[in-house]
Scaffold this motif. Structure first.
Motif, PDB file in Angstrom:
ATOM      1  N   TRP A   1      -3.834  -5.831  -8.963  1.00  0.00           N
ATOM      2  CA  TRP A   1      -4.772  -5.674  -7.838  1.00  0.00           C
ATOM      3  C   TRP A   1      -5.246  -7.020  -7.308  1.00  0.00           C
ATOM      4  O   TRP A   1      -5.215  -7.260  -6.096  1.00  0.00           O
ATOM      5  N   ASP A   2      -5.674  -7.910  -8.218  1.00  0.00           N
ATOM      6  CA  ASP A   2      -6.240  -9.171  -7.758  1.00  0.00           C
ATOM      7  C   ASP A   2      -5.234 -10.009  -6.979  1.00  0.00           C
ATOM      8  O   ASP A   2      -5.594 -10.760  -6.097  1.00  0.00           O
ATOM      9  N   GLU A   3      -3.959  -9.842  -7.323  1.00  0.00           N
ATOM     10  CA  GLU A   3      -2.942 -10.653  -6.649  1.00  0.00           C
ATOM     11  C   GLU A   3      -2.574 -10.111  -5.271  1.00  0.00           C
ATOM     12  O   GLU A   3      -2.082 -10.845  -4.428  1.00  0.00           O
TER      13      GLU A   3
ATOM     14  N   GLU B   1      -6.013   1.592  -5.110  1.00  0.00           N
ATOM     15  CA  GLU B   1      -6.741   0.519  -5.809  1.00  0.00           C
ATOM     16  C   GLU B   1      -6.728   0.741  -7.317  1.00  0.00           C
ATOM     17  O   GLU B   1      -6.433  -0.159  -8.098  1.00  0.00           O
TER      18      GLU B   1
ATOM     19  N   ASP C   1      -6.828   5.577  -0.550  1.00  0.00           N
ATOM     20  CA  ASP C   1      -7.305   4.210  -0.760  1.00  0.00           C
ATOM     21  C   ASP C   1      -7.753   4.010  -2.194  1.00  0.00           C
ATOM     22  O   ASP C   1      -7.421   3.023  -2.851  1.00  0.00           O
TER      23      ASP C   1
ATOM     24  N   LYS D   1      -4.599  -7.642  -3.366  1.00  0.00           N
ATOM     25  CA  LYS D   1      -5.607  -6.878  -2.630  1.00  0.00           C
ATOM     26  C   LYS D   1      -5.785  -7.371  -1.193  1.00  0.00           C
ATOM     27  O   LYS D   1      -6.194  -6.615  -0.330  1.00  0.00           O
ATOM     28  N   ASP D   2      -5.437  -8.655  -0.937  1.00  0.00           N
ATOM     29  CA  ASP D   2      -5.614  -9.173   0.424  1.00  0.00           C
ATOM     30  C   ASP D   2      -4.378  -9.012   1.292  1.00  0.00           C
ATOM     31  O   ASP D   2      -4.357  -9.421   2.446  1.00  0.00           O
ATOM     32  N   LYS D   3      -3.303  -8.497   0.720  1.00  0.00           N
ATOM     33  CA  LYS D   3      -2.077  -8.374   1.524  1.00  0.00           C
ATOM     34  C   LYS D   3      -1.399  -7.025   1.308  1.00  0.00           C
ATOM     35  O   LYS D   3      -0.189  -6.943   1.172  1.00  0.00           O
ATOM     36  N   LEU D   4      -2.223  -5.984   1.306  1.00  0.00           N
ATOM     37  CA  LEU D   4      -1.682  -4.650   1.048  1.00  0.00           C
ATOM     38  C   LEU D   4      -0.681  -4.189   2.101  1.00  0.00           C
ATOM     39  O   LEU D   4       0.151  -3.332   1.845  1.00  0.00           O
ATOM     40  N   SER D   5      -0.762  -4.790   3.301  1.00  0.00           N
ATOM     41  CA  SER D   5       0.137  -4.318   4.363  1.00  0.00           C
ATOM     42  C   SER D   5       1.443  -5.094   4.388  1.00  0.00           C
ATOM     43  O   SER D   5       2.324  -4.804   5.183  1.00  0.00           O
ATOM     44  N   GLU D   6       1.560  -6.110   3.490  1.00  0.00           N
ATOM     45  CA  GLU D   6       2.825  -6.845   3.466  1.00  0.00           C
ATOM     46  C   GLU D   6       3.883  -6.063   2.702  1.00  0.00           C
ATOM     47  O   GLU D   6       3.584  -5.181   1.909  1.00  0.00           O
TER      48      GLU D   6
ATOM     49  N   TYR E   1       0.841  -1.203   0.000  1.00  0.00           N
ATOM     50  CA  TYR E   1       0.000   0.000   0.000  1.00  0.00           C
ATOM     51  C   TYR E   1       0.876   1.254   0.000  1.00  0.00           C
ATOM     52  O   TYR E   1       0.688   2.151  -0.816  1.00  0.00           O
TER      53      TYR E   1
END
Lengths: 302, 275, 305
Positions: free
Chosen positions: B157-159, B148, B144, B161-166, B125
């Protein structure tokens, strides 16, 4: 078969050389470990002696402690870091990020190099001339902290500069290509990347500041008034936080009692003090390594 | 003073390369741009024009001056000690080297993607949001949305989107490069410079990046891509410029140039006689 | 000028100017401090010759150190030669002792066992750097001085004891810089030598060390700089007798040892005090000379590297 005997001789020489080199390294390692063990060992009895660690130093009778010295050492260290860290950070950023090749940069680098090679006793003497006498601050924590700052500045600047320069070029390019300034790129991208190396270097330099004595004997002075931790009158000599009071540190204490040689339990007190000093230095080294490794891990694999 | 990205666009001058029908808007033009390192002229006078919504490939063997040319457009050559740029780089009618041009503003509009993926040591992010925030976008919801939108535009995005904080470094090489593209697109650039963006990537990631380049063009972005790979140049670019030994030898519409090279040296290069 | 919807933001150019100003000011402050230091120490150190009227030659070459008294001509007895000789003796001898160890371990760490070098040896030498000089002085007092006394007789204090203590102190400096110098030799040089069938030792002796020689020389000079300026550890074991050293195992004095012992006892403005500052000036000038030498070596060594 001259050539084969020559090569056999060369091989033999090679084995001998490897043996000698290994022996040299072994001697150094053993000697170093022996020194550390000797220092800590000969003062081990005092290491956990609370009355020694917190007690009042004695000049003419046995049983003196090192309470004020222990506090002074840490207080001076903290003040020195507060003064030298921002200054050396700025100087290092200038040298690593802003400086263009040219006479100004060369002069700046030469001057910092000069400062790093000046004997610490000369830095201390200058501190006496300038801070103690010229500015009239007397033998005081402030004078000592400034002398230590001059001692520490070139070490820290070098460490930080090297840490910044070790950050890959492409990190810099990425920041600049996004329209950010060098300042923003350095503060927000390069320094976080260089943080493990910077923190390790700062802690290691703290160890050197902690053990420095020559720069202090004529700036922070060689006397340690007993401290009263309930006293918050910043002008009182017994107020621990008063930066205008004289303050002998652990390292200076070792030197002073050994050169005066009047304390009856000289051997025990100097061994104990040296052991305390050594344990602190060891702690700085170990902390530097642990913290550096932990930051490194957090940086690379979050 | 007009903000630099609001300047006029002109029409492409007829170059006699068979593109007279293509009168799209020229957004960037270089006139006799040279680059010298010390006394060595690494790039001889080069004049080219680039239009919005077009992809241009700069091709040629390594060391021929393509990357050097690219870095003179967003003034990255200024960051190299001893490097001098001559001639004019004209972005929306204004010479970027003229005094008074805001370097930082210019680089917002002319983004750059590098050869090696170089995400920041920050979260995915933050990799995207960091620069916009430094440029004044501070509202969380705006950021935000921008993150996105940029990650979608870079087809990643699809790859993620669930780990934006990594950490951005936890991604694969191809994903890192697309993250870097997203980071650049978040600035809403007019022009994106790409310096061999796929040379460190595997074929599948390369394909994803090429898709992204085409979709950028369809949204009106002018893309200039340095590449070694002739197939890649043929696949992604509308126009092409061939560099050799610091000289821009030939330029034109990619398909025509590849089918019918007018310069013998380009013919030799395309048929694999060197390079 | 259109502001757009972006918030009022400090312009980038102002940020850049401010960054340059802040960091430039830091460098400037350091520079001013160093120049002030040189100026103040120099002006104090020259007082011996300007206000006290001591001839420069009798300071540099005189062998009698008794600044409280004058000689037959009314000139103070401020011969600094014993201390200058003492300082050079401990410096050279300590380098002589440290060099084989430093060089040997540097070769070992780079050429023989790099893993051991980075895992064990380098952390250990970093620890050695951190050991305070007074602690070295104390170890010297407890171990080296009695050891010297045991075979040489006398007090045990002297140049030899001082040099051994200093050798330990400069070892990490010389070692780590030698490691850098040897590491900087391109691998292709070694490959070329091994390709000709040379053994490791032949490669080291005939290829690696000659190529690294200017770097190693720099390491030695930096070690000398540190040894020359070290004060307390030397002062604790050298014996502090201001006489021309005639033996390595009899008490002697160095510039730093005389300064540390006497500076606190002599009032500012007296001849004695002035001449102590002259000793400090000699110390300062010598460290500048060492830097100059390093620069000259660097310039000569550069084209080859």
């Amino acid at each position: 078969m001259a050539s084969s005997s020559a090569s056999a001789r060369a091989r033999r020489q090679d084995h001998i050389a490897t043996g000698v080199l290994t022996a040299i390294v072994a001697v150094i390692c053993v000697a170093l470990v022996a020194i550390v063990v000797y220092i800590v060992g000969s003062g081990a009895g005092k290491l956990f002696d609370v009355s020694f660690l917190t007690g009042k130093p004695q000049q003419f009778k046995a049983g003196g402690g090192i309470g004020p010295e222990l506090f002074n050492s840490f207080y001076l260290l903290v003040l020195t870091l507060l003064l030298s860290l921002p200054l050396s950070l700025g100087a290092a950023i200038y040298l690593a990020e802003y400086a263009h090749e040219g006479p100004v940069t060369t002069a700046a680098k030469t001057i910092i190099e000069t400062l790093s090679s000046l004997p610490s006793i000369v830095v201390g003497l200058f501190g006496m001339l300038f801070f103690v006498l010229q500015l009239g601050w007397g033998f005081s924590i402030m004078s000592g902290a400034l002398a230590l700052t001059m001692f520490n500045l070139p070490i820290l600047t070098r460490v930080i500069q090297q840490a910044l320069e070790a950050v890959p070029r492409d990190q810099r390019d990425a920041g600049l290509a996004l329209g950010l300034t060098r300042w923003e790129t350095t503060i927000h991208i390069l320094i976080p990347s260089a943080m493990p190396a910077i923190v390790t270097g700062v802690i290691l330099s703290a160890g050197r500041v902690f053990g420095e004595a020559a720069a202090l004997i004529y700036t922070a002075g060689q006397s340690a008034p007993m401290l009263d931790f309930t006293n918050f009158d910043l002008s009182s000599a017994s107020c621990p936080w008063n930066v205008w009071r004289p303050a002998e540190t652990l390292a200076v204490h070792i030197w002073k009692i050994n050169s005066e040689g009047v304390v009856p339990d000289l051997a025990a007190v100097s061994s104990g003090t040296a052991a305390v000093l050594m344990v602190c230095i060891l702690a700085f080294n170990i902390i530097a390594r642990i913290v550096g490794r932990r930051l490194e891990r957090r940086l690379t694999a979050e | 003073m007009t903000p630099i990205n609001q300047g006029p666009v002109s029409t492409r001058p007829a170059t006699g390369e068979g593109d007279a029908a293509d009168l799209r808007s020229v957004i960037l033009e270089t006139r006799d741009v040279t680059v010298t390192y010390g006394t060595h002229e690494a790039l001889h006078p080069t004049s080219l024009a680039f239009a919005a919504g077009e992809v241009t490939s700069l091709i040629g063997p390594s060391g021929c001056g393509k990357s050097t040319y690219l870095r003179s457009i967003n003034l990255m050559n200024r960051e190299i000690e001893g490097c001098k740029v001559g001639g004019q780089v004209i972005y929306r009618g204004q010479d970027v080297n003229a005094p008074g041009v805001d370097l930082f503003e210019l680089r917002k509009h002319i983004g750059m993607v590098f050869q090696q993926p170089n995400p920041f040591h920050k979260s995915i992010y933050e990799n995207v949001a960091f620069a916009p925030r430094r440029h004044g976008i501070t509202k969380k919801s705006d950021l935000d949305q921008l993150v996105e939108e940029s990650l979608r535009a870079a087809a990643i995005w699809d790859e993620v989107k669930d780990k934006l904080s990594e950490s951005g470094f936890a991604l694969s090489g191809g994903q890192q490069q697309r993250l870097c593209i997203a980071r650049t697109l978040a600035m809403h650039p007019d022009i994106v410079l790409m310096d061999e963006p796929c040379s460190a990537l595997d074929p599948i990631s390369t394909f994803a990046v090429e898709e992204t380049i085409r979709s950028m063009a369809s949204r009106g972005i002018c893309t200039i891509i340095v590449t070694h790979n002739m197939e890649q140049a043929a696949r992604v670019s509308d126009r092409c410029a061939f560099f050799l030994l610091g000289e821009m030898v030939e330029t034109g519409v990619t398909a025509e140039m590849f089918a019918n090279p007018s310069d013998q040296r380009l013919d030799d290069y395309l048929t694999g006689r060197f390079g | 000028m259109a502001k757009g919807e972006e918030k009022a933001l400090r312009p980038k150019r102002a940020i850049e100017r401010r960054g340059l100003a802040i960091t430039g000011a830091c460098v400037l402050l350091v520079a001013v401090l160093v120049l002030t230091l040189i100026f103040m120490v120099a002006s104090r150190g020259l007082a011996t010759f300007t206000t006290d009227g001591t001839p420069f030659a009798s300071f540099m070459t005189g062998t009698t150190w008794n600044p409280h008294q004058n000689d037959a001509n009314g000139i103070p007895l401020v011969g600094a030669l014993p201390m200058i000789a003492g300082s050079f003796s401990v410096t050279l001898l300590s380098c002589l002792i440290a060099l084989p160890f430093a060089l040997g371990s540097a070769i070992f760490v780079v050429e023989v066992n790099p893993t051991f070098g980075t895992r064990v040896f380098q952390p250990l030498t970093e620890l050695l750097v951190g050991i305070p000089s007074v602690v070295f002085g104390l170890v010297g007092l407890r171990i080296i001085v009695p050891w010297t006394r045991s075979w040489a007789g006398g007090t045990g204090y002297g140049i030899l004891s001082g040099s051994i203590v200093l050798a330990f102190m400069i070892l990490p400096t010389v070692t780590s810089l030698s490691i850098d110098a040897i590491r900087a030799v391109p691998q292709s040089y070694r490959d070329g030598s091994y390709g000709l069938g040379c053994t490791r030792w032949q490669t080291i002796a005939h290829v690696v060390l000659p190529s690294a020689s200017s770097g190693i020389l720099t390491a030695v000079i930096l070690g000398m700089t540190r040894a020359f300026g070290e004060a307390l550890a030397v002062q604790m074991v050298v014996g502090n007798a201001a006489q021309i050293p005639t033996s390595l195992t009899t008490p002697a004095a160095t510039l730093t040892s005389v300064i540390t012992t006497s500076m606190g006892n002599e009032a500012m403005g007296t001849v004695y005090n002035d001449v102590l500052w002259s000793l400090a000036l000699v110390l300062l000038i010598m460290s500048l000379v060492f830097i100059l030498i390093i620069h000259i070596i660097g310039r000569k060594g550069a084209p080859r590297g």
